[in-house]
Design a protein around this motif. Structure first.
Motif, PDB file in Angstrom:
ATOM      1  N   SER A 129       0.722  -1.111  -0.073  1.00 25.56           N
ATOM      2  CA  SER A 129       0.074   0.036  -0.059  1.00 25.56           C
ATOM      3  C   SER A 129       0.937   1.381  -0.104  1.00 25.56           C
ATOM      4  O   SER A 129       0.617   2.251  -0.801  1.00 25.56           O
ATOM      5  CB  SER A 129      -0.836  -0.022   1.124  1.00 25.56           C
ATOM      6  N   GLU A 130       2.163   1.021   0.664  1.00 25.29           N
ATOM      7  CA  GLU A 130       2.797   2.405   0.769  1.00 25.29           C
ATOM      8  C   GLU A 130       3.617   2.626  -0.577  1.00 25.29           C
ATOM      9  O   GLU A 130       4.045   3.893  -0.732  1.00 25.29           O
ATOM     10  CB  GLU A 130       4.053   2.108   2.048  1.00 25.29           C
ATOM     11  N   THR A 131       3.861   1.759  -1.431  1.00 25.33           N
ATOM     12  CA  THR A 131       4.576   1.947  -2.379  1.00 25.33           C
ATOM     13  C   THR A 131       3.715   1.923  -3.979  1.00 25.33           C
ATOM     14  O   THR A 131       4.287   2.074  -4.959  1.00 25.33           O
ATOM     15  CB  THR A 131       5.718   0.917  -2.469  1.00 25.33           C
ATOM     16  N   LEU A 132       2.266   1.573  -3.702  1.00 27.59           N
ATOM     17  CA  LEU A 132       1.654   1.699  -4.978  1.00 27.59           C
ATOM     18  C   LEU A 132       1.345   3.047  -5.762  1.00 27.59           C
ATOM     19  O   LEU A 132       1.111   4.018  -4.947  1.00 27.59           O
ATOM     20  CB  LEU A 132      -0.022   1.039  -4.721  1.00 27.59           C
ATOM     21  N   VAL A 292       2.646  -6.487 -10.681  1.00 27.12           N
ATOM     22  CA  VAL A 292       3.780  -6.905  -9.668  1.00 27.12           C
ATOM     23  C   VAL A 292       4.420  -5.831  -8.764  1.00 27.12           C
ATOM     24  O   VAL A 292       4.409  -4.640  -9.506  1.00 27.12           O
ATOM     25  CB  VAL A 292       4.888  -7.634 -10.245  1.00 27.12           C
ATOM     26  N   SER A 293       4.189  -5.675  -7.657  1.00 29.43           N
ATOM     27  CA  SER A 293       4.737  -4.488  -6.798  1.00 29.43           C
ATOM     28  C   SER A 293       6.149  -4.570  -6.403  1.00 29.43           C
ATOM     29  O   SER A 293       6.491  -5.862  -6.052  1.00 29.43           O
ATOM     30  CB  SER A 293       3.847  -4.394  -5.572  1.00 29.43           C
ATOM     31  N   GLU A 294       6.775  -3.472  -6.174  1.00 23.19           N
ATOM     32  CA  GLU A 294       8.004  -3.575  -5.532  1.00 23.19           C
ATOM     33  C   GLU A 294       7.964  -3.452  -4.138  1.00 23.19           C
ATOM     34  O   GLU A 294       8.881  -4.027  -3.488  1.00 23.19           O
ATOM     35  CB  GLU A 294       8.855  -2.371  -5.890  1.00 23.19           C
ATOM     36  N   GLY A 295       7.037  -3.063  -3.462  1.00 23.85           N
ATOM     37  CA  GLY A 295       6.985  -2.980  -2.003  1.00 23.85           C
ATOM     38  C   GLY A 295       6.281  -4.432  -1.656  1.00 23.85           C
ATOM     39  O   GLY A 295       5.798  -5.084  -2.119  1.00 23.85           O
ATOM     40  N   LEU A 302       9.076  -0.815   7.841  1.00 24.03           N
ATOM     41  CA  LEU A 302       9.582   0.494   7.819  1.00 24.03           C
ATOM     42  C   LEU A 302       8.475   1.622   8.230  1.00 24.03           C
ATOM     43  O   LEU A 302       8.683   2.225   9.216  1.00 24.03           O
ATOM     44  CB  LEU A 302      10.343   0.880   6.305  1.00 24.03           C
ATOM     45  N   ALA A 303       7.358   1.332   7.348  1.00 18.53           N
ATOM     46  CA  ALA A 303       6.254   2.090   7.626  1.00 18.53           C
ATOM     47  C   ALA A 303       5.679   1.960   9.168  1.00 18.53           C
ATOM     48  O   ALA A 303       5.407   3.018   9.669  1.00 18.53           O
ATOM     49  CB  ALA A 303       5.112   1.837   6.789  1.00 18.53           C
TER      50      ALA A 303
END
Length: 504
Positions: A129-132, A292-295, A302-303
């Motif tokens: 969710s943080e990186t989308l 595909v997500s990198e997060g 971290l978050a």
């Protein structure tokens, strides 16, 4: 330099001790943004090192500890509140996990938190969710790790359903492709086995009506990379691309021959198992395409870590929810907590308590009566069981264990043997916190918002002296009797308690 200036340049680090790879990401705060300043990754295959007794092998531990020595050098000098290390499936399962964790903590210089599968899923979803870059509606997030696969459905940053399944690229590859040979029969069996594990959860996932499907982790990224390099997809993973990938893997016939463009040599041996699991997910959920997500979990850690620093701790919300859900007497919990912290403050220096010890004591005090929802008789035992085995968002397994121990031993006889098996240093800290909680409970037995006496408490090692106003003791004969009973209970512990009366 102001505190705010310092915070702007503060570095944060997350370390993920996975069953296949160990990862570390270091980020720096830039206003409201996090800038990644360093990444380290080593494929240690911790999950492939189990022997017949479900213990991590010496070879696997040596590989892992060598990696952590290098990670430790990068982390050296960082603020302890800005680093979090999490262990996942292999450390949940290994019989000798405690020994490995001790060694890992020595190499890293920071504690290792073993998290449950559901907590792992929560952190994965948070990381995605943080990186989308764009929100396409309710999403299904899939993370195929080395020893487990996490699947989460959620809206925006809020997970709605979390599941952790005991199948991963390492475990599946070892089970069906142990000798490196890849046959259609073995691949079919691997896909069927994954489908069987998925089957009890399919109806629930389908009812949640997700619109967007996102895969993360090294397995998914490798599959996407191979598919793109082979011209089977322009982005993401499709049903057609993974079917072609399965055919290509079968054509290779052996992991040593898996020389596919985009596939690293280090991932070859666990690649067939990961592909089999994803193929089963595509079939079971009738999926046509996923991005595909990198997060992933590291970004989630971290978050979550930064939220804790900004007083948005998930654990605090969990405790609040537990108090409400289990109808704990909140006023009484607050009274016991306040008294415990008063005693804690007077013993902090001599017993060398830390800020983490204070947090643990506070949460145990707030939840010490959770067992009353089951029955009053032996409620401390009921509460301990609930806190150890219930899924508590934000808490590591060690944190839940410690909470459980404080609640278990906050009344009646002080059973030292319940703490056996832990490190001596940890036993001493927990014993001292238990002592503080026990006294706080004794002083608040009346369950009334009346003023407590002026408490003066001191300690010389395990010899504790408690000074109370003589008139107050005379006016509170029940509490006086309870203190005498507590002195009796403590005979089975390392502590001795002397109650001294002071003139008003």
């Amino acid at each position: 330099m102001t505190e705010n200036d310092t915070n702007v340049h503060q570095e944060y680090a997350a370390v993920d001790l996975g069953s296949n790879s160990f990862h570390m990401v270091v980020s720096r705060r830039d206003g409201s943004n996090l800038i990644v300043v360093d990444r380290l990754r080593e494929m240690v295959r911790l999950g492939s090192g189990f022997d017949e007794q479900n213990r991590l092998s010496e070879i696997a531990c040596e590989r892992a500890l060598g990696c952590l020595t290098r990670f430790g050098e990068r982390l050296r000098g960082m603020n302890a509140d800005c680093v979090r290390v999490v262990g996942t499936n292999s450390l949940r399962l290994a019989k000798n996990a405690l020994l490995f964790i001790r060694q890992a903590e020595e190499e890293l210089g920071f504690p290792v938190d073993v998290i449950s599968g559901v907590e792992e899923a929560r952190l994965i979803y948070l990381g995605v969710s943080e990186t989308l870059q764009e929100d396409l509606g309710r999403r299904l997030v899939i993370d195929i790790g080395g020893g487990s696969t996490e699947m989460i459905v959620g809206d925006s940053a809020m997970p709605l359903y979390l599941e952790s399944l005991y199948m991963g690229c390492v475990s599946t590859s070892e089970l069906f492709f142990a000798d490196g040979k890849i046959s259609k029969s073995c691949m079919d069996k691997a896909i069927i086995a994954a489908s069987v594990i998925l089957e009890p959860h399919i109806a629930i996932f389908q009812k949640l009506n997700w619109e967007d499907i996102i895969a993360t982790s090294g397995t998914a990224r490798s599959i996407e990379e191979v598919s793109r390099e082979s011209g089977w997809t322009e982005g993401g993973i499709t049903r057609t691309s993974i079917e072609k990938l399965v055919d290509a893997i079968l054509q290779a016939g052996h992991v040593d021959e898996l020389k596919l463009a985009g596939l690293s040599e280090s991932r070859r041996s666990v690649f067939p198992g990961g592909v089999a699991i994803l193929m089963a997910i595509f079939k079971s959920l009738s999926i046509d395409h996923m991005r595909v997500s990198e997060g992933s979990i590291r970004e989630g850690v971290l978050a979550d870590l930064i939220d804790r620093r900004q007083s948005q701790d998930t654990r605090a919300e969990t405790v609040k929810s537990m108090i409400s859900r289990h109808r704990i007497d909140e006023a009484q919990a607050d009274r016991v907590c306040d008294t415990a912290l008063l005693i804690f403050s007077q013993l902090k220096k001599v017993w060398k308590f830390s800020s983490r010890d204070k947090e643990l004591l506070s949460r145990a005090a707030l939840l010490h009566e959770i067992g009353l929802m089951i029955a009053h008789g032996q409620y401390h035992k009921h509460g301990a069981y609930v806190l150890e085995y219930m899924e508590l968002a934000g808490f590591s397994r060690q944190e839940q264990r410690d909470l459980s121990l404080l609640v278990r031993l906050h009344r009646k006889k002080f059973h030292n043997e319940i703490l056996s098996g832990l490190d001596e240093d940890r036993i001493l800290v927990l014993s001292r916190l238990i002592f503080v909680l026990r006294l706080a409970v004794v002083f608040n037995r009346g369950r009334r918002p009346e003023d407590l006496p002026k408490i003066k408490i001191s300690a010389a090692d395990a010899e504790v002296s408690l000074k109370l106003d003589s008139q107050w003791l005379a006016d509170h004969p029940l509490t006086h009797a309870d203190l005498e009973q507590e002195q009796h209970y403590l005979r089975s512990s390392i502590f001795s308690l002397k109650v001294k009366e002071m003139a008003a």
